[in-house]
Design an enzyme around this catalytic site. Structure first.
Site, PDB file in Angstrom:
ATOM      1  N   SER A  45       0.833  -1.206   0.000  1.00  0.00           N
ATOM      2  CA  SER A  45       0.000   0.000   0.000  1.00  0.00           C
ATOM      3  C   SER A  45       0.863   1.249   0.000  1.00  0.00           C
ATOM      4  O   SER A  45       0.503   2.256  -0.619  1.00  0.00           O
ATOM      5  CB  SER A  45      -0.968  -0.003   1.176  1.00  0.00           C
ATOM      6  OG  SER A  45      -0.285  -0.120   2.405  1.00  0.00           O
ATOM      7  N   GLU A  46       2.020   1.224   0.675  1.00  0.00           N
ATOM      8  CA  GLU A  46       2.961   2.335   0.621  1.00  0.00           C
ATOM      9  C   GLU A  46       4.406   1.850   0.710  1.00  0.00           C
ATOM     10  O   GLU A  46       4.698   0.863   1.402  1.00  0.00           O
ATOM     11  CB  GLU A  46       2.723   3.363   1.733  1.00  0.00           C
ATOM     12  CG  GLU A  46       1.592   4.338   1.476  1.00  0.00           C
ATOM     13  CD  GLU A  46       0.304   3.943   2.167  1.00  0.00           C
ATOM     14  OE1 GLU A  46      -0.717   4.613   1.953  1.00  0.00           O
ATOM     15  OE2 GLU A  46       0.320   2.953   2.917  1.00  0.00           O
ATOM     16  N   THR A  47       5.261   2.546   0.002  1.00  0.00           N
ATOM     17  CA  THR A  47       6.709   2.388   0.081  1.00  0.00           C
ATOM     18  C   THR A  47       7.288   3.774   0.358  1.00  0.00           C
ATOM     19  O   THR A  47       6.847   4.761  -0.246  1.00  0.00           O
ATOM     20  CB  THR A  47       7.274   1.843  -1.240  1.00  0.00           C
ATOM     21  OG1 THR A  47       6.732   0.540  -1.474  1.00  0.00           O
ATOM     22  CG2 THR A  47       8.789   1.757  -1.199  1.00  0.00           C
ATOM     23  N   HIS A  76       0.471   5.147   8.481  1.00  0.00           N
ATOM     24  CA  HIS A  76       1.276   3.979   8.833  1.00  0.00           C
ATOM     25  C   HIS A  76       2.680   4.065   8.243  1.00  0.00           C
ATOM     26  O   HIS A  76       3.650   3.647   8.895  1.00  0.00           O
ATOM     27  CB  HIS A  76       0.529   2.681   8.483  1.00  0.00           C
ATOM     28  CG  HIS A  76       0.969   1.962   7.263  1.00  0.00           C
ATOM     29  ND1 HIS A  76       0.444   2.217   6.017  1.00  0.00           N
ATOM     30  CD2 HIS A  76       1.886   0.971   7.082  1.00  0.00           C
ATOM     31  CE1 HIS A  76       1.023   1.435   5.123  1.00  0.00           C
ATOM     32  NE2 HIS A  76       1.899   0.656   5.741  1.00  0.00           N
TER      33      HIS A  76
END
Length: 280
Positions: A45-47, A76
């Site tokens: 979902s995120e990097t 997060h």
């Protein structure tokens, strides 16, 4: 180039039960295109990418990418990246950690037991949701107007619009139509009976960003807390549950301090540690 890499599970003290974020250290030499390509490759979902700060008050600078593009802020990844930065030897200049990102400076504090919490940033957009947008939300969530207790914009960067349903069971029972979302990023919340470990169940949907359902979402929980504590729906401090439908056990702690600042926190644990080879 080869650089240190961590994958951190956020909002859980147990590996594999929170929301993972990929963290690339020492990323100053990477181009925008390489960061975006690496984020698509991790398919999380995120990097995030840790860089040297440009603001004199910041301890580090963070860039946050989904598979679909860059975000000015996300919760997060903020907590997981701060965890990775500290674990790699980072030392804050002051009592709190100061992160520089797209929305400006974000303050993080260390809570009892060593967990981290970030100060909920101001909302870019708030207030009631217009009827045409409500209709779009209803189609996307496959629900009807009587199912909705209230709806508000709670955009602190990613673009969240939030819907309050009658209870946690209604949230858990949703089967969204992801093809109907268009550009909407929808957060949904419903209360559990009093006396339990968690006050609410939360779900966050952002298919346009390449994340049909996010396991556990700090920015969404921050915006929900700003809305629902202000309106008296939720108490100043509580714990929310997220990720249940996805087999996760995310726990997000909300705390309002004496000044009225809302802090969003939880546990983090490193699950992958090593180096990565990235272009450029």
């Amino acid at each position: 180039m080869q650089t240190p890499f961590r994958q951190v599970d956020v909002f859980s003290s147990e590996p594999l039960l929170g929301n993972p974020v990929a963290v690339v250290h020492d990323a100053d030499g990477l181009s925008d295109a390489t960061m975006a390509a690496f984020a698509r490759w991790t398919n999380l979902s995120e990097t995030t990418f840790l860089l040297s700060p440009t603001h004199p008050e910041a301890d580090y600078r963070l860039r946050i990418f989904t598979p679909g593009g860059e975000l000015p802020f996300a919760g997060h990844p903020t907590l997981g990246s701060a965890h990775a930065w500290l674990e790699a030897g980072g030392t804050s200049r002051g009592e709190n950690i100061v992160q520089e990102c797209g929305v400006g400076l974000v303050s993080l504090r260390r809570d009892a037991g060593g967990s981290l919490a970030f100060a909920a940033p101001p909302l870019h957009r708030s207030g009631p949701v217009a009827d045409p947008d409500v209709d779009r939300i209803l189609r996307a969530l496959r629900i009807t107007r009587p199912d909705v207790v209230a709806a508000q914009w709670i955009d602190n960067g990613p673009g969240w619009v939030a819907v309050l349903l009658r209870d946690a069971d209604a949230v858990l029972g949703l089967t969204p139509d992801f093809a109907a979302f268009d550009d909407l990023k929808i957060g949904v919340v419903g209360s559990y009976p009093e006396g339990g470990d968690c006050a609410v169940e939360v779900r966050g949907f952002a298919p346009d960003a390449g994340v049909p359902e996010d396991p556990v979402t700090g920015s969404l929980n921050a915006g929900l807390a700003q809305w629902l504590t202000k309106d008296g729906v939720l108490p100043p401090s509580y714990t929310s549950s997220q990720g249940t439908v996805l087999g996760r056990r995310g726990r997000v702690r909300i705390d309002t301090d004496a000044s009225g600042q809302i802090w969003v926190g939880g546990e983090s644990v490193t699950t992958v540690l090593g180096t990565c080879t990235v272009g450029d």
